[in-house]
Design an enzyme around this catalytic site. Structure first.
Site, mmCIF file in Angstrom:
data_model
loop_
_atom_site.group_PDB
_atom_site.id
_atom_site.type_symbol
_atom_site.label_atom_id
_atom_site.label_comp_id
_atom_site.label_asym_id
_atom_site.label_seq_id
_atom_site.Cartn_x
_atom_site.Cartn_y
_atom_site.Cartn_z
ATOM 1 N N ARG A 51 -7.083 -4.806 17.961
ATOM 2 C CA ARG A 51 -6.048 -4.682 16.940
ATOM 3 C C ARG A 51 -4.695 -4.571 17.619
ATOM 4 O O ARG A 51 -4.602 -4.391 18.829
ATOM 5 C CB ARG A 51 -6.312 -3.465 16.041
ATOM 6 C CG ARG A 51 -6.565 -2.206 16.855
ATOM 7 C CD ARG A 51 -6.015 -0.962 16.288
ATOM 8 N NE ARG A 51 -4.571 -0.991 16.130
ATOM 9 C CZ ARG A 51 -3.700 -0.809 17.120
ATOM 10 N NH1 ARG A 51 -4.100 -0.629 18.368
ATOM 11 N NH2 ARG A 51 -2.405 -0.821 16.876
ATOM 12 N N GLY A 52 -3.631 -4.650 16.773
ATOM 13 C CA GLY A 52 -2.279 -4.729 17.308
ATOM 14 C C GLY A 52 -1.938 -6.213 17.358
ATOM 15 O O GLY A 52 -2.732 -7.020 17.878
ATOM 16 N N ARG B 267 -7.522 -11.430 9.267
ATOM 17 C CA ARG B 267 -6.406 -10.523 8.970
ATOM 18 C C ARG B 267 -5.149 -11.368 8.723
ATOM 19 O O ARG B 267 -4.773 -12.167 9.578
ATOM 20 C CB ARG B 267 -6.155 -9.549 10.136
ATOM 21 C CG ARG B 267 -7.356 -8.631 10.412
ATOM 22 C CD ARG B 267 -6.958 -7.445 11.268
ATOM 23 N NE ARG B 267 -6.235 -6.460 10.491
ATOM 24 C CZ ARG B 267 -5.619 -5.414 11.025
ATOM 25 N NH1 ARG B 267 -5.605 -5.236 12.332
ATOM 26 N NH2 ARG B 267 -4.987 -4.545 10.265
ATOM 27 N N GLN C 15 -4.607 5.308 13.965
ATOM 28 C CA GLN C 15 -4.274 4.655 15.237
ATOM 29 C C GLN C 15 -3.375 5.546 16.091
ATOM 30 O O GLN C 15 -3.431 5.505 17.320
ATOM 31 C CB GLN C 15 -3.573 3.312 14.986
ATOM 32 C CG GLN C 15 -4.470 2.217 14.438
ATOM 33 C CD GLN C 15 -4.486 2.182 12.927
ATOM 34 O OE1 GLN C 15 -4.286 3.207 12.265
ATOM 35 N NE2 GLN C 15 -4.717 1.023 12.355
ATOM 36 N N ASP D 142 4.289 -6.340 12.941
ATOM 37 C CA ASP D 142 3.268 -7.372 12.745
ATOM 38 C C ASP D 142 3.846 -8.718 12.336
ATOM 39 O O ASP D 142 3.239 -9.760 12.569
ATOM 40 C CB ASP D 142 2.243 -6.908 11.699
ATOM 41 C CG ASP D 142 1.284 -5.926 12.338
ATOM 42 O OD1 ASP D 142 1.633 -4.742 12.455
ATOM 43 O OD2 ASP D 142 0.203 -6.357 12.782
ATOM 44 N N ASN E 293 5.007 -3.727 9.194
ATOM 45 C CA ASN E 293 4.272 -2.971 10.215
ATOM 46 C C ASN E 293 3.334 -2.023 9.475
ATOM 47 O O ASN E 293 3.313 -1.976 8.238
ATOM 48 C CB ASN E 293 5.248 -2.230 11.135
ATOM 49 C CG ASN E 293 4.554 -1.655 12.359
ATOM 50 O OD1 ASN E 293 3.825 -2.367 13.064
ATOM 51 N ND2 ASN E 293 4.736 -0.378 12.636
ATOM 52 N N LYS E 294 2.577 -1.260 10.226
ATOM 53 C CA LYS E 294 1.558 -0.364 9.666
ATOM 54 C C LYS E 294 2.067 0.410 8.458
ATOM 55 O O LYS E 294 3.202 0.880 8.454
ATOM 56 C CB LYS E 294 1.112 0.600 10.768
ATOM 57 C CG LYS E 294 0.056 1.608 10.397
ATOM 58 C CD LYS E 294 -1.153 1.017 9.702
ATOM 59 C CE LYS E 294 -1.786 -0.131 10.453
ATOM 60 N NZ LYS E 294 -2.699 -0.929 9.593
HETATM 61 O O1 MRU Z 1 -3.866 -2.436 11.620
HETATM 62 P P1 MRU Z 1 -3.373 -2.436 13.042
HETATM 63 O O2 MRU Z 1 -3.839 -1.260 13.816
HETATM 64 O O3 MRU Z 1 -3.669 -3.741 13.741
HETATM 65 O O4 MRU Z 1 -1.801 -2.335 12.915
HETATM 66 C C1 MRU Z 1 -1.039 -2.474 14.076
HETATM 67 C C2 MRU Z 1 0.399 -2.161 13.911
HETATM 68 O O5 MRU Z 1 0.870 -1.900 12.835
HETATM 69 C C3 MRU Z 1 1.235 -2.251 15.160
HETATM 70 O O6 MRU Z 1 2.346 -1.431 15.055
HETATM 71 C C4 MRU Z 1 1.718 -3.691 15.355
HETATM 72 O O7 MRU Z 1 0.639 -4.591 15.321
HETATM 73 C C5 MRU Z 1 2.456 -3.873 16.627
HETATM 74 S S1 MRU Z 1 1.414 -3.777 18.044
HETATM 75 C C6 MRU Z 1 2.414 -4.048 19.372
#
Ligand code: MRU
Length: 349
Positions: free
Chosen positions: A49-50, A92, A199, A240, A250-251
């Site tokens: 993830r990320g 995703r 996370q 993202d 973002n998250k």
């Molecule tokens: O659902 P996730 O854990 O994949 O979400 C990730 C994020 O929101 C991160 O902040 C984003 O992907 C940047 S990672 C450098």
């Protein structure tokens, strides 16, 4: 922090090897992915993830899938790989890195159909390795720019995880903190736990602590309190997808942190490699937001904090409006408002 086999995603012969992020921090388990189904599952369920790490995994994944396609006909390779790419992208929707990496791998085939299939597969492997190496370089540059925005001793609030696990090496949102540590800076990080999937608690606190960086874990609802207490001088988050007008996804919870930062007069910085910028989205309204299973809210570490049938609303990401963002930090430099004009200039090609 050199390029090495402990990267969160790597290619091992004709398999992708990832650290299973769902098991951290209690267990470090590497998982080998050989089929499209295994790669899809790992992305969908956040074993990898990320945004950048998903892109790197998709790049290697497309190569691994191509290796299993038995044909001498470049047109058949292209067709089968396009189908596999569409399948991976459906895992995703929000992080543009996934579809961008898949597109780049498909182009590597469609631009070389005059070559034998074995040669095209070599090109695919080189392209996937390039995606990985470019990310390392982007993270390094972004980290340097990030470090220029803060001073020794500062308190930094983070949300979710944008460190090495989510990328290739330093990370984006956490990169400046790792780089600063190497240079002798001492920062005090307040890591939002980041419900529902934690996370921040599971990954950010773990990565920072392991590197000897002072980190304090807080519940998401405590961000306002640490800001009010003067413990935080900047907010650092990853991204993202960034739209052309500077809105960023973002998250879930990022936009709330940005609104709080604005209220308390604290700069809110978004770290965003160019692979995460999508100028085809005019604004955040064009960014597809992933909705996930309500069980992620209903259950928490084998306990059920809520009634089992309670209705849940579970968007995995939210959009932070451009007006709340102090700067967007990319590998090309620090981009400040007005984002519509300045992002277009920075990425004019
Ligand atoms: O659902 P996730 O854990 O994949 O979400 C990730 C994020 O929101 C991160 O902040 C984003 O992907 C940047 S990672 C450098």
């Amino acid at each position: 922090m050199e390029y090495n086999s402990s990267d969160s995603v790597r290619l091992d012969g004709s398999a992708v090897v990832i650290i299973d992020q769902t098991l951290l921090p209690s267990r470090t388990v590497y998982k080998t992915l050989r089929t499209a189904e295994e790669i899809y599952e790992a992305i969908k369920y956040l074993r990898v993830r990320g945004a950048p790490a998903i892109g790197i995994c998709a790049g290697y994944g497309m190569y691994v899938i191509s290796a299993g396609i038995k044909t001498d006909d470049p047109a058949i390779l292209l067709q089968k790989l396009s189908e596999a790419g569409e399948y991976l992208c459906s895992a995703r929707p929000t992080a543009v890195n996934l579809s961008a990496a898949v597109k780049r791998m498909i182009s590597a085939v469609s631009e070389n159909t005059d070559k034998p299939v074995s040669g095209i597969k070599d090109i695919l492997r080189n392209t996937a390795e390039a995606i990985h190496k470019e990310d390392i370089e982007m993270c390094r540059k972004i980290s340097g720019y990030g470090l220029s925005l803060i001073k020794n001793g500062d308190g930094i609030l983070t949300h979710c995880n944008a460190g090495p696990l989510a990328t290739s090496r330093y990370g984006t949102g956490l990169g400046a903190l790792f780089l600063g540590k190497e240079l002798g800076y001492e920062f005090h990080v307040y890591a939002d736990e980041t419900r529902p999937l934690l996370q921040g608690a599971r990954l950010t606190a773990y990565e920072l602590d392991k590197a000897g960086i002072d980190v304090t874990l807080i519940c998401d609802s405590m961000a306002s309190s640490v800001m009010k207490a003067g413990l935080v001088q900047a907010v650092f988050v990853g991204c993202d997808r960034a739209a052309a007008n500077g809105d960023i996804a973002n998250k879930i919870g990022t936009s709330g942190a940005a609104i709080l930062a604005k209220y308390y007069g604290i700069p809110f910085y978004v770290f965003c490699p160019s692979t995460t910028i999508d100028l085809s989205c005019k604004s955040g309204a064009d960014i597809p937001i992933e909705f996930r299973d309500g069980d992620e809210i209903r259950t928490m570490f084998f306990r059920e904090p809520s009634a089992p049938d309670v209705k849940c609303y579970n968007p995995a990401f939210d959009v932070t409006d451009a007006e709340l963002i102090t700067a967007i930090i990319t590998e090309k430099g620090i981009c400040r408002p007005p984002y519509g004009k300045n992002l277009a200039e920075m990425f004019a090609e």
